[in-house]
Each structure stands twice: as structure tokens, then as C-alpha cells.
Design a protein around this motif. Structure first.
Motif, short mmCIF file in Angstrom:
data_model
loop_
_atom_site.label_atom_id
_atom_site.label_comp_id
_atom_site.label_asym_id
_atom_site.label_seq_id
_atom_site.Cartn_x
_atom_site.Cartn_y
_atom_site.Cartn_z
N ASN A 33 -5.67 6.96 10.16
CA ASN A 33 -6.60 8.01 10.55
C ASN A 33 -7.98 7.47 10.83
O ASN A 33 -8.71 8.01 11.68
N LYS A 77 0.83 -1.19 0.00
CA LYS A 77 0.00 0.00 0.00
C LYS A 77 0.87 1.26 0.00
O LYS A 77 2.00 1.25 0.50
N SER A 78 0.33 2.31 -0.55
CA SER A 78 1.05 3.59 -0.59
C SER A 78 1.05 4.22 0.79
O SER A 78 0.25 3.85 1.67
N SER A 79 1.92 5.22 0.97
CA SER A 79 1.95 5.95 2.23
C SER A 79 0.60 6.61 2.52
O SER A 79 0.16 6.67 3.67
N LYS A 80 -0.05 7.10 1.47
CA LYS A 80 -1.36 7.75 1.64
C LYS A 80 -2.41 6.74 2.12
O LYS A 80 -3.23 7.05 3.00
N GLU A 81 -2.39 5.54 1.56
CA GLU A 81 -3.35 4.52 1.97
C GLU A 81 -3.12 4.10 3.41
O GLU A 81 -4.09 3.91 4.18
N SER A 84 -11.70 0.60 -0.29
CA SER A 84 -10.50 0.62 -1.12
C SER A 84 -9.57 -0.54 -0.78
O SER A 84 -8.78 -0.97 -1.62
N GLU A 131 -1.72 5.96 5.71
CA GLU A 131 -2.09 7.10 6.54
C GLU A 131 -3.60 7.18 6.71
O GLU A 131 -4.10 7.46 7.81
N ASP A 132 -4.34 6.92 5.64
CA ASP A 132 -5.80 6.95 5.72
C ASP A 132 -6.31 5.91 6.71
O ASP A 132 -7.21 6.19 7.52
N TRP A 190 -16.76 8.50 4.93
CA TRP A 190 -15.32 8.46 4.62
C TRP A 190 -14.68 7.17 5.13
O TRP A 190 -13.90 6.53 4.44
N VAL A 234 -12.70 4.29 2.78
CA VAL A 234 -11.35 3.77 3.03
C VAL A 234 -11.40 2.25 3.13
O VAL A 234 -10.57 1.55 2.53
#
Length: 524
Positions: free
Chosen positions: A219, A209-213, A266, A215-216, A259, A263
Motif C-alpha cells: 500500500n 513478514k506477516s500478511s499485514k506487513e 517497522s 500488505e502495508d 504513515w 511502515v
């Protein structure tokens, strides 16, 4: 003054007094009605007899005192104050009544021995309902929890633990290589390890997974935990019965819930597609949750929430516990010598091999260290309430159904000699390999955390390996009471160095052997 003027003045004053009196009656009636409607559940039963506790304010009880629930220092002080009333303390919070269990004996009696009647959850219309879509079993009542729990018990089988252990050792080897290549990002390696293990267990593939994924997802956990008790509606759940057009709070929380679900989707949808077309690798989702023989009764959305909450719970708590472990080493360096002497006696003082899960029987001090990490700085000072499903009596008290029982984590964890000191020796009692014996950090009774054995094994493995291979030093001021273990950035300043060239070669050889060295070099 003319008599008629006096009469007019008197009449005017009478009207004012009458109006004031009438207004007072109306206000009083409204307040009385509110008090009756929102009366704490523990006071509604005529036979109720509860332990002593603070009186609190009108309507709100002690609710306002918990407004700083995210401030560890404040909460530790408050929870110790609550414990000063005795083994049990009654605290009214809005229309809820919580009985704080302040000693190990009380936790054992109420949560463990009476678990058949204290395994409920009080209603939380915001955090459980709107934000979680009634999908997180952690805070669901038995009606929504039992079926999910049945499936999660597969995580405890011996076959499952053996398979998961192989994945834990592989991901742990990558974490050591990451420590070697990028020591300044030590705290990020903890999260990558924990998330990777539970991701593979739940969804079947190594984490890509990407850093953004990432991080999501982190969160999602942060916002969900933050939502628990943040809304007044969770403390006065009767308000959730108002017509929806009057629930002005819904828009905000529904946006967070939407939201959260996006997430989850995904991460879930690609795996669900693989299961459907027969290309999915072995996983909890493929082999248990969506397997036809399991006969899961929930919806596809329920299945998604069940799988994703495993990832949430398994990744965040493990990284926080490893952060606490590092702080313990920095604060009590004398523990390193004892731990290393034990590991060196088993694995060789000259970096002959890495510790494995098979070494648990021979590394009792490391097992004790795992338990002490969890006791010394509890990740969750309070866990969700265990609500009574029926009225019952205990030691002269009468508890009505609906009353919640809370493990008061700070005083319970501190019920030992020199509680502020990090002393793994206190657990060398023959039960050091049983992380749930005498320790309540995973909850207890029927609602004990299903993954506690998996968590124990992961912590044991990584604590043993980090101690064996690396040296840790403080690179700035430290305060072990403010360790910020929950932060996603560096929680406190740490310097990391490899123990010796031999240990460096061992890590490189093992990482190369299981083909994770390249991943470690590229890890972000």
C-alpha cells in the motif's frame, strides 16, 4: 419624467457601469497576474522555440486531460493522440512544460546522448516533498540524487550480481513449490518471490513478514504512486512557497507521509539494530549503506528511505511483469512451444534439471521473451520527467532550462511491426541478452533504473522455470488490453497445472535440497 429623475437614473446607471468596469479591470488584472505568475516554464524564456502541441486551457493547459491517469485505456488513447503531432510534442501542464518524446530516435538523442544536461527532475512538493520526505531518489533533483546514486551503483557490480543470483535461484525454487502446492494463488507467489529477493538484498534476511506487513508495504507503493501528480500543488509548485498556515492541503498529505515513515521504520529499525550490535547478515545496508568505508553523507533517515525504496521498486514491478507474462502465454499460446523447445534442448525434455541463470547464453528466445513482456504492455506508460538543467538547442528548437522531457512509453514501445502482437522474435537481433538495448522501459541516460540487470535476471529465471514446469489455461474471458496486472488480487482468471509427474518430482527434490519446501507449503 422630471429632469432631476432622469439625472438620478443616469447617475445610477453610470455608477453600475463604472463598478462593473472597475470590477472587470480588477478581475482582468488578477487573471493577468495569475497567468504571468503561473506561466508555463517553457514559455518564460524569450528565445524559447518548442515543438507543436495542443493549446490547452487558460492556466491549466492540458492538465485536466490527464485526470484519468489511472485508466490504462484512456491513457493509451491520449498518449497516442499526443504522439500524432510528430516526433516531439509540447504539452503545458499547469506551470510545467513537458516535451513528449514519441520515437526511439528522440529518446536516444535527448535522454541518452544529452543525459548530462537532461537528468534533472521538476519540483514535486507533495509526492516528493511531503509524502516522501525528500527521500525517494526516483523523483529528486540531482542535488539530492547523486549521493544516493553513488551507493546504488554497488548493485551493478559483478560480485553483487553473482551473490544476488544465488538468492534469486533459491527464492525462485520456493516460488515453483508454491505454484505446485497452491496453484490458485499464482499471483501472490509472484509478489512473495519478488519481495523476498529484494528484501534479502537490501536488508540481509529471508522474508519473514506477516500478511499485514506485506500488505502495508504494498500500500505504501500504491499510495505513493497515486500521489504523483494527484495534487494541484505538484503542477503549480509555486504554491508551496505560500506561508504554511495558508497551505490547507498539508494536513492530508502529511498524514500520509507520517504513515509511510512508520511502515518504513517497522522494517528498518530491526536491521539497523543488528548492524549496530554486529549481528547483521550480509546485505546492501550492512556492507554498503552503513559501512564506514562507504562514507555515506546522508542522514539515518535518508539511509532508511534509500534501502526501503529498493524494496519498493524491486518487488512491485517484478510481480507486475510476471503477471503480464502469464497473460501473454494465455493470449499467444504458440510462444510456449518455441520457448519449451529451447528450454528442453538445454535442460532436458524429461525434467532433468531446472533452468538457472547460467543458461542465459543458451536461452536467447527466453531473453527475447523478457524484453517483449516489457514492451508489449508497458508497466509505466510514463516515467518521471528528465528536466533540462540548462538551455540548449536541438534541430531548430530552443529548450529553456526547467523544461521536462518525457518518454512517451506507448508509441515508443509500439514503434515496430505489428505492435499489438506478442512476438519475442522481434528481439532476436544479437542484443537479446541486453534488456536495455532498444528498450526504454527502465528509463535511460544517467537516470536509468540502477536495478535493471537484476530485474532482467529475475524475470529470465522465473519465465524459463514456469514455462518448463507448468501449463497455463484461461478460466474465464480474457482481454489483454485490460489485464489488471497491478492488482493485488487475481488480475485475471488462470488455471495452473504441473506439466508432468517428472516435473513435479524435480520441483520437490530441488525445494527439499535448498530447504524451502516447508515454507512453500505454509506460504500465505
Amino acid at each position: 419624467m422630471a429632469i432631476h429623475d432622469e439625472i438620478h437614473i443616469f447617475a445610477g446607471q453610470h455608477i453600475i457601469v463604472t463598478m462593473a468596469f472597475s470590477t472587470s479591470l480588477v478581475v482582468g488584472a488578477i487573471l493577468l497576474a495569475l497567468r504571468q505568475f503561473f506561466r508555463p516554464i517553457g514559455l518564460r524564456h524569450p528565445k524559447a522555440k518548442l515543438p507543436p502541441g495542443p493549446k490547452g486551457l487558460f492556466l491549466f493547459g492540458s492538465l485536466l486531460r490527464f485526470r484519468q491517469k489511472d485508466n490504462p485505456q484512456y491513457m493509451h488513447k491520449l498518449l497516442n493522440e499526443i504522439a500524432s503531432y510528430g516526433d516531439m510534442t509540447t504539452v503545458h501542464l499547469g506551470s510545467k512544460t513537458w516535451i513528449f518524446l514519441n520515437s526511439k530516435r528522440m529518446v536516444s538523442e535527448i535522454i541518452a546522448k544529452r543525459s548530462s544536461i537532461t537528468n534533472g527532475r521538476s519540483p514535486m512538493p507533495i509526492s516528493s516533498g511531503i509524502v516522501s520526505r525528500d527521500g525517494r531518489s526516483l523523483i529528486l533533483p540531482p542535488s539530492g540524487w547523486t549521493e544516493r546514486r553513488r551507493l546504488m551503483h554497488h548493485l551493478l557490480s559483478g560480485t553483487a550480481l553473482k551473490q544476488y543470483g544465488e538468492w534469486q535461484e533459491l527464492e525462485s525454487t520456493q516460488m515453483l513449490a508454491e505454484y505446485l502446492k497452491q496453484p490458485s494463488r499464482w499471483y501472490r507467489h509472484h509478489y512473495r518471490y519478488a519481495n523476498s529477493v529484494v528484501h534479502r538484498i537490501a536488508l540481509g534476511e529471508r522474508l519473514a513478514k506477516s500478511s499485514k506487513e506485506l500488505e502495508d508495504l504494498q500500500n505504501v507503493v500504491t499510495f505513493f504512486v497515486g500521489s504523483i501528480g494527484s495534487s494541484i500543488i505538484d503542477w503549480f509548485p509555486e504554491l508551496a512557497k505560500l506561508p504554511k498556515f495558508m497551505q490547507i492541503w498539508r494536513k492530508h498529505w502529511e498524514a500520509l507521509g507520517d504513515w509511510n515513515e512508520r511502515v518504513y521504520r517497522s522494517w528498518w529499525d530491526p536491521v539497523k539494530s543488528q548492524v549496530d550490535d554486529g549481528t547483521a547478515p550480509p546485505s546492501f545496508v550492512r556492507d554498503v549503506l552503513l559501512h564506514k568505508d562507504t562514507k555515506y553523507k546522508g542522514s539515518e533517515r535518508d539511509a532508511m528511505y534509500l534501502a526501503m525504496q529498493l524494496i519498493e521498486a524491486g518487488s512491485d514491478t517484478t510481480r507486475e511483469a510476471l503477471n503480464i507474462f502469464i497473460m501473454a502465454l494465455l493470449t499467444y499460446p504458440e510462444c510456449i512451444a518455441k520457448a519449451r523447445a529451447e528450454i528442453d534442448s538445454v535442460c532436458g525434455a524429461n525434467a532433468e534439471r531446472l533452468p538457472t541463470l547460467a543458461d542465459m547464453d543458451n536461452l536467447g528466445y527466453i531473453c527475447a521473451m523478457v524484453k517483449e513482456v516489457l514492451r508489449w504492455r508497458p508497466i509505466f506508460p510514463l516515467t518521471p520527467d528528465h528536466t533540462a538543467l540548462q538551455d540548449f538547442e536541438f534541430e531548430g528548437y530552443y529548450f529553456p532550462a526547467g523544461v521536462g522531457f518525457i518518454i512517451n512509453g506507448i508509441p515508443v514501445a509500439n514503434e515496430c511491426e505489428e505492435p499489438e502482437k506478442f512476438k519475442p522474435e522481434r528481439w532476436l537481433d544479437g542484443y537479446e541478452k541486453d534488456v536495455a538495448h532498444g528498450l526504454w522501459q527502465f528509463g535511460g541516460g544517467r537516470r536509468i533504473c540502477v536495478g535493471y540487470r537484476l530485474a532482467q535476471r529475475g524475470l529470465f529465471l522465473n519465465i524459463a522455470r514456469l514455462l518448463y514446469c507448468f501449463n497455463f489455461t484461461a478460466k474465464g474471458p480474457l482481454d489483454s488490453t485490460v489485464l489488471n496486472h497491478h492488482m493485488t488480487d487475481e488480475p485475471f482468471p488462470v488455471g495452473v497445472e504441473i506439466r508432468s509427474k517428472r516435473h513435479e518430482r524435480l520441483i520437490v527434490e530441488e525445494a527439499t535440497k535448498v530447504d524451502v519446501l516447508t515454507f512453500a507449503e505454509q506460504a500465505m
